[in-house]
Design a protein around this motif. Structure first.
Motif, PDB file in Angstrom:
ATOM      1  N   UNK B 199      -8.594   5.218  -3.583  1.00 16.33           N
ATOM      2  CA  UNK B 199      -9.928   4.759  -3.977  1.00 16.33           C
ATOM      3  C   UNK B 199      -9.817   3.991  -5.294  1.00 16.33           C
ATOM      4  N   UNK B 200     -10.802   3.120  -5.514  1.00 18.50           N
ATOM      5  CA  UNK B 200     -10.785   2.357  -6.765  1.00 18.50           C
ATOM      6  C   UNK B 200     -11.574   3.119  -7.829  1.00 18.50           C
ATOM      7  N   UNK B 201     -10.969   3.242  -8.972  1.00  9.40           N
ATOM      8  CA  UNK B 201     -11.635   3.952 -10.053  1.00  9.40           C
ATOM      9  C   UNK B 201     -11.459   3.136 -11.335  1.00  9.40           C
ATOM     10  N   UNK B 202     -12.575   2.681 -11.894  1.00  9.67           N
ATOM     11  CA  UNK B 202     -12.529   1.844 -13.104  1.00  9.67           C
ATOM     12  C   UNK B 202     -11.581   0.665 -12.939  1.00  9.67           C
ATOM     13  N   UNK B 205      -6.582   1.269  -8.684  1.00 10.41           N
ATOM     14  CA  UNK B 205      -6.433   1.935  -7.393  1.00 10.41           C
ATOM     15  C   UNK B 205      -5.713   3.253  -7.607  1.00 10.41           C
ATOM     16  N   UNK B 206      -6.329   4.326  -7.160  1.00 12.33           N
ATOM     17  CA  UNK B 206      -5.748   5.649  -7.374  1.00 12.33           C
ATOM     18  C   UNK B 206      -5.737   6.427  -6.067  1.00 12.33           C
ATOM     19  N   UNK B 207      -4.712   7.270  -5.927  1.00 13.72           N
ATOM     20  CA  UNK B 207      -4.684   8.146  -4.757  1.00 13.72           C
ATOM     21  C   UNK B 207      -5.147   9.541  -5.191  1.00 13.72           C
ATOM     22  N   UNK B 208      -5.993  10.147  -4.348  1.00 14.41           N
ATOM     23  CA  UNK B 208      -6.569  11.420  -4.759  1.00 14.41           C
ATOM     24  C   UNK B 208      -6.246  12.570  -3.830  1.00 14.41           C
ATOM     25  N   UNK B 209      -6.187  13.762  -4.413  1.00 17.43           N
ATOM     26  CA  UNK B 209      -5.981  15.002  -3.657  1.00 17.43           C
ATOM     27  C   UNK B 209      -6.943  16.049  -4.201  1.00 17.43           C
ATOM     28  N   UNK B 210      -7.586  16.751  -3.302  1.00 16.52           N
ATOM     29  CA  UNK B 210      -8.467  17.826  -3.757  1.00 16.52           C
ATOM     30  C   UNK B 210      -7.898  19.157  -3.304  1.00 16.52           C
ATOM     31  N   UNK B 221      -6.031  12.618  -9.450  1.00 16.54           N
ATOM     32  CA  UNK B 221      -5.940  11.196  -9.133  1.00 16.54           C
ATOM     33  C   UNK B 221      -4.649  10.654  -9.757  1.00 16.54           C
ATOM     34  N   UNK B 222      -3.889   9.914  -8.933  1.00 13.79           N
ATOM     35  CA  UNK B 222      -2.601   9.434  -9.434  1.00 13.79           C
ATOM     36  C   UNK B 222      -2.408   7.957  -9.080  1.00 13.79           C
ATOM     37  N   UNK B 223      -1.526   7.351  -9.830  1.00 16.62           N
ATOM     38  CA  UNK B 223      -1.147   5.965  -9.543  1.00 16.62           C
ATOM     39  C   UNK B 223      -0.322   5.959  -8.257  1.00 16.62           C
ATOM     40  N   UNK B 224      -0.769   5.269  -7.197  1.00 15.01           N
ATOM     41  CA  UNK B 224      -0.034   5.330  -5.920  1.00 15.01           C
ATOM     42  C   UNK B 224       1.357   4.715  -5.998  1.00 15.01           C
TER      43      UNK B 224
END
Lengths: 185, 397
Positions: B199-202, B205-210, B221-224
């Motif tokens: 997802x784009x955040x500010x 592009x970041x990859x997220x895990x919940x 959220x991490x740098x892919x």
């Protein structure tokens, strides 16, 4: 005391209710103090108004360190003393006439009293040196401690206690002299 | 005996020399005094909102008491979710790898919603954290997790204070602790990981895990491209904590983490009992918040993040009360206990607060309820601060 501090904070925020409460809480003691110091009810009312208006104008920078009542009493005492000094300076007549004039200024409060005994006491009060009268009135009407009065008059506690005792002795003598004359007639 | 024969009689007579004034007189004077107040109000500039902490921070004791809770507010977050997690996916494992391998870290922490509260800036090395707060000037806190001690420094004022945290659980190494927690989480059967995709955040592009668990929900959220985590969002109980601007293995000077008082600083000592706050402390805090600081009404919220956000206004009100240093200390200590009750809440489940717009003294309206540990009933606090034990089916809606 905490209640006063809370009211004070509310006044700082512009609360008229809080200001009214403070006024109502202390109006009588302050007016009585001023009337006894000045012997003039009209001047006492002016002093009361001046003290509260000044309090409101400076309230934003005001930090209460003791009791609010003691602070307001001190303000009344200081203003009363200043007023009397100012009146004395304005006198251009000789000392005798000044005394007469001062006596005329003092009399309205005491002469208006219905009780004859209190009238005599009041008039005897006007014959006391101002410093003695101030100590007696602050002590008995303001319930201030001798230590607080000493600070206000910028003298030692011993001096204040002496002024109090001498003042009472003198009043007693004056009153008893009156009674002796009456009973001797 | 004649009336004025002794001192007592003459004093009694003098006390009768009273002048009360007429109602008209007082109305006139009061009217003029009110006009003066109106004039003052018109001239009054807008209340200053910036740097108000500087004012409260002038008092050494208040500074210690007021800042300590905020300083430690999020230290225990890692400790708190020390139970449990995950069956890792390879990608999640990659994302947490920098955390597992790091020796040092820097990050910015936000309690509550981003943009609405102050920011906490942390540098982490071993068991030590060097912390500054965006809304408290001239404050550096060095937290030693191993000994449960905080060294608070005011570089401008040249003041230092040691705060010993009573009942502090020793955490030998913050990064180790973090690693242990993540490892445990990975092994927990209660933990579920959901991939949120890219997802784009500010603009990034970041990859997220919940990662979800009954006691905590963590979103990373991490740098892919690099798999380096840049942002962690954590919801634990009623507290949300955001960690952003994460950087790992940043070179740092060890002296920045020294627990020695710098030369030329004056020193104070204090103790903070983290788990000592009682229901009575909380009720006293509610009373202070309503009666002394809230013009008779309870605060909108009792959550720590909201308190931190409102802290400058609270500080301003305390300042305006014109209290002595001793009174300020007492008040600050009481507020500290009130905050600790919520921060280290010991009851079952969640607490509930409904005091917004409720006036102190309202005996009919429940403002706070919670279930004490091992209790079948709930404790319900009402607007007049009386308490009732209430069965769960009779709780306020």
């Amino acid at each position: 005391m905490l209640q006063d501090k809370l009211l004070l904070r509310q006044v700082k925020s512009g609360s008229k209710d809080a200001l009214r409460l403070i006024y109502k809480r202390y109006e009588r003691d302050l007016l009585t103090l001023a009337a006894n110091l000045l012997g003039d009810t009209g001047a006492a009312e002016d002093i009361l108004q001046d003290v509260f208006v000044s309090f409101v104008r400076s309230v934003q920078n005001f930090h209460l360190r003791g009791s609010l009542k003691a602070y307001l009493l001190t303000c009344v005492a200081n203003r009363s003393r200043d007023l009397l000094r100012k009146k004395k300076r304005q006198q251009t007549v000789n000392i005798t006439e000044a005394k007469k004039s001062e006596s005329n200024v003092k009399s309205p409060f005491y002469t208006a009293l219905c009780n004859e005994e209190l009238q005599k006491l009041g008039i005897a009060m006007t014959d006391l040196p101002y410093e003695q009268r101030e100590v007696i009135v602050l002590r008995l009407h303001g319930n201030l401690k001798f230590r607080q009065i000493a600070k206000l008059q910028n003298v030692s506690i011993k001096t204040v206690i002496s002024r109090y005792r001498y003042g009472l002795d003198r009043l007693r003598s004056l009153m008893n002299g009156e009674f002796t004359n009456e009973t001797g007639r | 005996m004649r009336p004025a024969d002794n001192a007592n009689n003459i004093e009694k007579l003098i006390k009768k020399l009273r002048y009360n004034g007429s109602a008209e007189t007082h109305n006139r004077i009061l009217g003029n005094v009110m006009q003066a107040l109106d004039a003052v109000e018109k001239e009054k500039p807008n209340a200053p909102t910036q740097n108000i902490w500087r004012t409260i921070m002038k008092s050494k004791i208040t500074k210690i008491a007021a800042a300590a809770v905020i300083v430690i507010a999020v230290v225990l977050c890692i400790h708190q979710f020390g139970e449990p997690l995950v069956t890792g996916t390879p990608t999640f494992a990659q994302v947490i790898q920098p955390i597992l391998n790091a020796q040092t870290a820097t990050l910015t922490i936000i309690i509550g919603q981003e943009g609405k509260g102050p920011e906490i800036h942390d540098m982490i090395m071993g068991s030590r954290i060097r912390r500054t707060l965006s809304n408290i000037e001239d404050l550096v806190a060095i937290i030693d997790l191993q000994t449960g001690r905080i060294l608070q420094l005011s570089p401008k004022e040249k003041e230092a204070a040691y705060i010993d945290l009573k009942d502090w659980p020793s955490i030998p190494n913050y990064m180790d602790r973090l690693r242990n927690v993540i490892t445990k989480l990975q092994d927990s059967p209660h933990f579920v990981i959901k991939e949120l995709g890219i997802q784009e955040y500010n603009g990034q592009r970041l990859i997220g895990f919940r990662a979800s668990h009954p006691k905590v929900e963590i979103t990373i959220w991490a740098d892919p491209e690099t798999a380096l985590p840049v942002r962690i969002e954590q919801i634990s109980g009623q507290m949300q904590v955001i960690c952003k601007d994460l950087q790992f293995d940043v070179p740092m000077d060890e002296s920045l983490f020294s627990m020695d008082v710098p030369e030329g600083y004056s020193l104070q000592q204090a103790e903070l009992d983290l788990h000592g706050a009682t229901e009575e402390d909380f009720i006293e805090g509610l009373r202070i918040m309503a009666e002394d600081l809230g013009d008779g009404y309870f605060p909108d919220s009792v959550a720590l993040e909201d308190y931190i956000r409102e802290a400058p206004n609270v500080a301003k009100k305390i300042e305006e009360m014109g209290l002595s240093e001793k009174e300020q200390t007492e008040l600050a200590m009481k507020l500290q206990q009130y905050l600790l009750f919520i921060r280290f809440f010991k009851g079952e489940g969640e607490w509930h607060y409904a005091g917004k717009d409720v006036k102190l003294g309202d005996a009919e309206t429940p403002i706070f309820w919670y279930q004490p540990k091992d209790s079948e009933t709930y404790r319900v606090i009402y607007g007049d601060l009386h308490i009732e034990d209430v069965a769960s089916d009779k709780l306020p809606e």
